[in-house]
Design a protein around this motif. Structure first.
Motif, short mmCIF file in Angstrom:
data_model
loop_
_atom_site.label_atom_id
_atom_site.label_comp_id
_atom_site.label_asym_id
_atom_site.label_seq_id
_atom_site.Cartn_x
_atom_site.Cartn_y
_atom_site.Cartn_z
N SER A 4 -11.16 11.76 -12.87
CA SER A 4 -10.25 11.20 -13.86
C SER A 4 -9.38 10.13 -13.22
O SER A 4 -9.24 10.05 -12.00
N GLN A 5 -8.80 9.31 -14.07
CA GLN A 5 -7.87 8.29 -13.61
C GLN A 5 -6.67 8.97 -12.95
O GLN A 5 -6.11 8.46 -11.98
N ARG A 6 -6.31 10.12 -13.45
CA ARG A 6 -5.19 10.88 -12.90
C ARG A 6 -5.45 11.24 -11.44
O ARG A 6 -4.57 11.10 -10.59
N ALA A 7 -6.67 11.69 -11.12
CA ALA A 7 -7.01 12.03 -9.73
C ALA A 7 -6.99 10.78 -8.85
O ALA A 7 -6.54 10.83 -7.71
N ASP A 8 -7.48 9.68 -9.39
CA ASP A 8 -7.47 8.42 -8.64
C ASP A 8 -6.03 7.98 -8.36
O ASP A 8 -5.70 7.61 -7.24
N TYR A 9 -5.18 8.03 -9.38
CA TYR A 9 -3.76 7.67 -9.19
C TYR A 9 -3.11 8.58 -8.16
O TYR A 9 -2.35 8.12 -7.30
N ALA A 10 -3.37 9.87 -8.25
CA ALA A 10 -2.76 10.81 -7.31
C ALA A 10 -3.20 10.52 -5.89
O ALA A 10 -2.38 10.54 -4.96
#
Length: 159
Positions: A4-10
């Motif tokens: 997810s984009q969330r994992a990439d951002y994190a």
């Protein structure tokens, strides 16, 4: 596996925080600016989801995020698993066909999924924040010299 984009951002945010490990806290706006992440996205999605396992936050002037563990002790696999859940081969989420044996060694497709999942997990386990920070510093040095030619990532540590 699709992240997810969330994992990439994190992952991007954690690299930025790890860059300053032991030196100073990193403010959310600094993370956003250097890593190209909206600060509200980092605060709402990533922080609440799993990054707080490895970060502490200090409020007020001079505050920000700091790692609670050394960068060498946090892998990309840790971050992904905290945000996406455990590494599971695709067929684990599917119902078995009628009478199908659930042993992955009796089915070539299941064997392939398990091998792919284990390989990805091994690679991400070997990519610690320490390694990723050094890679980021190499990129920054090359960019400063005007030779921003990408270099291959370092080989993961074998178990």
């Amino acid at each position: 596996m699709r992240l997810s984009q969330r994992a990439d951002y994190a992952a991007h945010a954690m690299v930025e925080i790890a860059r300053w490990y032991g030196e100073r806290p990193v403010h959310a706006t600094e993370i956003a600016q250097r890593q190209g992440i909206l600060s509200r996205t980092w605060n709402s999605c990533c922080w609440r989801s799993g990054a707080r396992r490895w970060c502490a936050v200090t409020r007020g002037p001079g505050g920000g995020y700091t790692l609670t563990r050394p960068p060498a002790a946090i892998s990309l696999a840790d971050i992904v698993a905290a945000l996406e859940g455990p590494f599971v081969p695709p067929e684990e989420g599917l119902h078995d066909a009628e009478g199908a044996d659930s042993d992955p060694l009796t089915c070539p497709i299941r064997d392939a999924w398990h091998l792919a999942t284990a390989t990805m997990r091994r690679i991400l386990d070997g990519m610690t924040l320490e390694i990723l920070v050094e890679r980021q510093r190499d990129i920054d040095r090359k960019r400063a010299k005007g030779t921003a030619e990408p270099t291959p990532p370092p080989a993961p540590v074998s178990a």
